[in-house]
Design an enzyme around this catalytic site. Structure first.
Site, PDB file in Angstrom:
ATOM      1  N   PHE A  73       0.823  -1.208   0.000  1.00  0.00           N
ATOM      2  CA  PHE A  73       0.000   0.000   0.000  1.00  0.00           C
ATOM      3  C   PHE A  73       0.857   1.257   0.000  1.00  0.00           C
ATOM      4  O   PHE A  73       0.365   2.340   0.258  1.00  0.00           O
ATOM      5  CB  PHE A  73      -0.933  -0.011   1.209  1.00  0.00           C
ATOM      6  CG  PHE A  73      -1.737  -1.266   1.332  1.00  0.00           C
ATOM      7  CD1 PHE A  73      -2.758  -1.540   0.437  1.00  0.00           C
ATOM      8  CD2 PHE A  73      -1.446  -2.208   2.315  1.00  0.00           C
ATOM      9  CE1 PHE A  73      -3.482  -2.714   0.533  1.00  0.00           C
ATOM     10  CE2 PHE A  73      -2.176  -3.384   2.406  1.00  0.00           C
ATOM     11  CZ  PHE A  73      -3.200  -3.638   1.519  1.00  0.00           C
ATOM     12  N   ILE A 127       2.220  -4.798  -7.442  1.00  0.00           N
ATOM     13  CA  ILE A 127       1.897  -4.994  -6.029  1.00  0.00           C
ATOM     14  C   ILE A 127       0.510  -5.595  -5.837  1.00  0.00           C
ATOM     15  O   ILE A 127       0.050  -5.719  -4.709  1.00  0.00           O
ATOM     16  CB  ILE A 127       2.030  -3.676  -5.249  1.00  0.00           C
ATOM     17  CG1 ILE A 127       1.054  -2.621  -5.769  1.00  0.00           C
ATOM     18  CG2 ILE A 127       3.456  -3.167  -5.303  1.00  0.00           C
ATOM     19  CD1 ILE A 127       1.028  -1.330  -4.951  1.00  0.00           C
ATOM     20  N   ILE A 132     -10.589   2.528 -19.076  1.00  0.00           N
ATOM     21  CA  ILE A 132     -10.457   1.390 -18.171  1.00  0.00           C
ATOM     22  C   ILE A 132      -9.884   0.233 -18.984  1.00  0.00           C
ATOM     23  O   ILE A 132     -10.580  -0.435 -19.751  1.00  0.00           O
ATOM     24  CB  ILE A 132     -11.802   1.015 -17.538  1.00  0.00           C
ATOM     25  CG1 ILE A 132     -12.380   2.228 -16.791  1.00  0.00           C
ATOM     26  CG2 ILE A 132     -11.645  -0.165 -16.592  1.00  0.00           C
ATOM     27  CD1 ILE A 132     -11.477   2.798 -15.715  1.00  0.00           C
ATOM     28  N   THR A 178      -9.883  -6.350 -13.277  1.00  0.00           N
ATOM     29  CA  THR A 178      -8.973  -6.001 -12.193  1.00  0.00           C
ATOM     30  C   THR A 178      -9.200  -4.573 -11.708  1.00  0.00           C
ATOM     31  O   THR A 178      -8.939  -4.254 -10.548  1.00  0.00           O
ATOM     32  CB  THR A 178      -7.511  -6.188 -12.617  1.00  0.00           C
ATOM     33  OG1 THR A 178      -7.240  -5.405 -13.785  1.00  0.00           O
ATOM     34  CG2 THR A 178      -7.207  -7.645 -12.918  1.00  0.00           C
ATOM     35  N   LYS A 202      -6.198   7.576 -16.478  1.00  0.00           N
ATOM     36  CA  LYS A 202      -5.856   8.635 -15.524  1.00  0.00           C
ATOM     37  C   LYS A 202      -5.435   8.091 -14.164  1.00  0.00           C
ATOM     38  O   LYS A 202      -5.204   8.860 -13.237  1.00  0.00           O
ATOM     39  CB  LYS A 202      -7.038   9.589 -15.340  1.00  0.00           C
ATOM     40  CG  LYS A 202      -7.417  10.345 -16.592  1.00  0.00           C
ATOM     41  CD  LYS A 202      -8.158  11.630 -16.289  1.00  0.00           C
ATOM     42  CE  LYS A 202      -9.555  11.385 -15.748  1.00  0.00           C
ATOM     43  NZ  LYS A 202     -10.309  12.649 -15.568  1.00  0.00           N
ATOM     44  N   GLY A 236      -5.704   3.488  -8.628  1.00  0.00           N
ATOM     45  CA  GLY A 236      -5.417   2.880  -7.327  1.00  0.00           C
ATOM     46  C   GLY A 236      -5.699   3.772  -6.136  1.00  0.00           C
ATOM     47  O   GLY A 236      -6.189   3.306  -5.112  1.00  0.00           O
ATOM     48  N   GLU A 237      -5.399   5.065  -6.248  1.00  0.00           N
ATOM     49  CA  GLU A 237      -5.572   5.955  -5.099  1.00  0.00           C
ATOM     50  C   GLU A 237      -7.018   6.408  -4.930  1.00  0.00           C
ATOM     51  O   GLU A 237      -7.547   6.436  -3.810  1.00  0.00           O
ATOM     52  CB  GLU A 237      -4.666   7.179  -5.240  1.00  0.00           C
ATOM     53  CG  GLU A 237      -3.253   6.908  -5.717  1.00  0.00           C
ATOM     54  CD  GLU A 237      -2.422   6.059  -4.774  1.00  0.00           C
ATOM     55  OE1 GLU A 237      -2.828   5.877  -3.613  1.00  0.00           O
ATOM     56  OE2 GLU A 237      -1.360   5.585  -5.202  1.00  0.00           O
TER      57      GLU A 237
END
Length: 748
Positions: free
Chosen positions: A251, A477, A639, A644, A711, A714-715
């Site tokens: 993370f 990760i 996307i 995933t 763009k 993950g965050e």
């Protein structure tokens, strides 16, 4: 998401390309490599939070069976990069420097690594470590954040650069808040949160020669780690090899190189054998970073009709006493809403704790809790629906940078989330909706994160059988990097995904940056596209020699299907790859292509956006909170890997539940030592805590951000989730909880 969501021109859902390896146990993680003559290391940590080491008695440990060495500042070889003045080779520009392990006798935090025991087995090393006796000169420590906020300082980065993101910021009139018709002033607190991925931090260090180092290391950037260790040991970069083929979750704590890694490398150098060092779960709380405890104060002024007049945001974040760590806690406040007057102040509080590090949604997730909670509060004070209030202050361009957005489809996110969560059932006044004995509440929170892009290079090889193999140093990760890159390559070439492979996680592969900052697809994806285009150009050159139809063809005109080169719009114009390669007398074609950001990006402000809606149940007698449903909608550009990507959003929302309701690292300030140091006491969400999570994507490309149109995702998967839940709890109960986590004692 329904199948109808995916038009034929869009990327299709694909199972993870490495899924079978992972579920069958064939995937090899950093601690699972077997090297000849392997030895095992265990760290000894300090039992005080500040002071110096008076003496280390390692005699009993050294006599213990199987022990090859006990290494500390007393006998450790000197790390060349620390000499001659003792600076750390990776000294950051933000002030201070990373901890120099075994450099001297100084103690800066509890459980700081002060010795390492190396033995022929893990059990022998662990036993011997328990025999090391240390005496200290103890000094008064500071670990109580709340008691020392007055000691907060301006970050070194802000002092050096007035335009730094951490510098004081003012837009418009500084005193506008004081005269606003409606005013809110509130304080918010986020506790320390700890990275707890399934895979513990681990390294195998192996000196193949006096000047050649190989490490199998759990990191988020093989090239960064290679560079850091090369500096640390005064080696040419090509003499350092970093292998990180698989990562069992991360993370952000793999974005920094930590003392345990250097400790293992020192040990391997001294015992002249490969050394494996795996942190314990307890050491994961003290040695590899965390989300810092952060206090925030927000002042919001607005008019009766819901227009923002002023927005002031102050933040104090925790850092170590030896190294300044900063993050973007205030970025969203500066650019998300159309307030003419904005002021932000960022400060750091040095304490006797280890250095924090970026944790998913770093800074923005912290800042969004305060900002999005405060937006909900002021909307309620005015008597306005929180979505209506946000739309009243919607920004059509970036008010911070004074630039147009590259793309922004946040309105669509509001509309989708509002419908899917059942927002029409929400009442403006709290506590009005019940389901059985439970109070029902609805809340929402907005998230944003920069659409970051870095340079990346990919090597690609196509053989006569139509198999495409690619290599890149990027790590994975968990989001499914290989899967996304295979999908991009398949879309670019027409080659079926099962005939494409993407190899990653080695510093010997072509360069790429870190897997962090939601930048992987945006950075590596364009390099994959460039490599595929280059291969197609080579094929056109080969084909045009014997097939006139291909002479004027462009890369976008051809595709590779069933081992054939096909020209678009001319079904008869096909060539078998095997025959083409045979005629050209080649077995394969290959290319290495770099892709990097262009200057056009500088004309726009580029962000990904998210909208999170939560429905909660709160029991009025016990204060128990149950999250019943979460709806997430992301404006994240193209996307690439729908399956995933949805998993990413679900994972982020799950982390947001933990942030809102369960996660808190607690220190006993008498000793400066964590009380919560395992997964029994530090609570993360389990299956019973996670409800239905519904994911939606706008899926409109941002071709200014990068050629893929992505763009980053993950965050924004976690940014805005915690305030959505907190706002829903308020809507259910009328109680505003401004300190996380929201535990029953705060509601009763």
């Amino acid at each position: 998401m329904s199948e109808a969501f995916f038009d034929k021109k869009e990327y299709k859902p694909l199972d993870r390309v490495d899924g079978r390896l992972k579920v069958t146990g064939a995937a090899k993680y950093s601690a699972e490599y077997a090297l000849p003559d392997m030895t095992y290391a265990v760290l000894v940590g300090s039992r005080i939070a500040k002071g110096t080491i008076k003496s280390i008695d390692s005699r009993a440990a050294e006599r213990s069976p199987g022990v090859l060495g006990v290494i500390s500042h007393v006998n450790a070889i000197k790390v060349p990069g620390y000499q001659p003045k003792g600076e750390h080779p990776s000294e950051p520009s933000t002030g201070g420097q990373p901890l120099r392990v075994f450099f001297d006798n100084k103690i800066y935090s509890n459980d700081q690594p002060i010795a390492v025991v190396v033995a022929t087995s893990l059990e022998k090393a662990r036993h011997a470590a328990s025999l090391v006796k240390v005496q200290y000169n103890k000094e008064e420590h500071k670990t109580d954040f709340d008691a020392h906020t007055a000691d907060a300082v301006v970050p070194a980065s802000a002092k050096k650069n007035p335009k730094s993101p951490t510098a004081d910021y003012d837009r418009g009139e500084a005193g506008a808040f004081d005269t606003a018709p409606y005013k809110l002033e509130a304080e918010y607190l986020i506790p320390t949160e700890v990275h707890n991925p399934m895979e513990l931090q681990a390294i195998i260090a192996h000196w193949e020669a006096d000047d050649r180092l190989t490490v199998y290391d759990k990191v988020q950037g093989t090239k960064m780690t290679q560079k850091n260790f090369a500096k640390e040991w005064n080696l040419p970069e090509e003499n350092v090899k970093v292998i990180t083929t698989f990562v069992g979750g991360a993370f952000g704590n793999g974005l920094h190189n930590w003392p345990h890694e250097t400790a293992a490398i020192i040990a391997a150098k001294q015992v002249k054998k490969p050394v494996k060092l795996v942190l314990t779960r307890e050491q994961m709380f003290t040695m590899v970073g965390y989300r810092p405890r952060t206090w925030q104060k927000i002042q919001i002024g607005a008019t009766k009709d819901g227009k923002l007049v002023a927005l002031n945001h102050t933040s104090i974040g925790q850092t170590s006493s030896y190294e300044e760590f900063t993050e973007s806690t205030l970025r969203q406040t500066r650019m998300m809403y159309a307030s003419p007057n904005v002021s932000t102040r960022y400060r750091l509080l040095p304490l006797n704790v280890a250095t924090p590090i970026w944790m998913r949604g770093p800074g923005e997730a912290t800042g969004a809790f305060a900002l999005e909670s405060a937006m909900d509060e002021i909307a309620h004070a005015i008597g306005m629906d929180p979505i209506e209030f946000r739309l009243k202050n919607y920004t059509e361009s970036d008010p911070d940078k004074n630039m147009p957005w590259s793309t922004k489809y946040l309105r669509e996110c509001y509309d989708i989330g509002k419908e899917k969560i059942g927002w029409d059932d929400r009442k403006l006044q709290p506590g009005q909706v019940k389901e059985g004995a439970w109070l029902v509440g609805y809340g929402m929170g907005t998230g944003t994160f920069g659409a970051n892009r870095n340079a990346a290079t990919v090597h690609a090889q196509l053989d006569a059988d139509g198999r495409l193999v690619m290599h890149c140093a990027i790590t994975d990760i968990g989001p499914g990097t290989g899967t996304a890159m295979v999908q991009i390559a398949s879309n670019e070439t027409g080659i079926p995904t099962e005939r494409i492979s993407f190899h990653l996680g080695s510093s010997e592969f072509p360069a790429a940056g870190l897997q962090g900052g939601s930048s992987t697809v945006n950075s590596v994806g364009p390099a994959v596209m460039a490599a595929c285009r280059s291969l197609k150009e080579q094929l056109i050159t080969l084909a045009s020699k014997g097939a006139p139809a291909f002479v004027s063809a462009k890369p976008e005109d051809i595709s590779l299907e069933n081992g054939q080169l096909r020209l678009a719009g001319k079904s008869s114009a096909t060539l078998k790859l095997a025959e083409l390669f045979s005629q050209a007398r080649v077995e394969k074609i290959e290319t290495t292509q770099e892709s990097k950001p262009d200057e056009n990006r500088n004309k726009y402000s580029m962000y990904a956006f998210s909208m999170h809606f939560a429905k909660v149940h709160v029991h009025p007698a016990t204060g128990q909170v149950r999250v019943k449903k979460i709806v997430c909608c992301a404006d994240a550009g193209t996307i690439v890997s729908p399956k995933t990507a949805a998993s990413q959003m679900i994972g982020g929302a799950t982390g947001g539940i933990g942030m809102a309701l369960t996660e808190e690292a607690v220190i006993d300030h008498r000793f400066g030592r964590y009380v919560t140091k395992d997964l029994a006491d530090y609570h993360v969400p389990v299956h019973a805590d996670v409800p239905e999570i519904e994911v939606h994507f706008i899926n409109k490309p941002d071709l200014v951000a990068d050629p893929v149109g992505s763009k980053g995702l993950g965050e924004i998967a976690i940014i805005g989730v915690a305030p959505a839940i907190a706002n829903a709890v308020f809507n259910a109960t009328g109680k505003r909880i401004r300190e996380l986590p929201i535990t029953p004692d705060k509601l009763i």
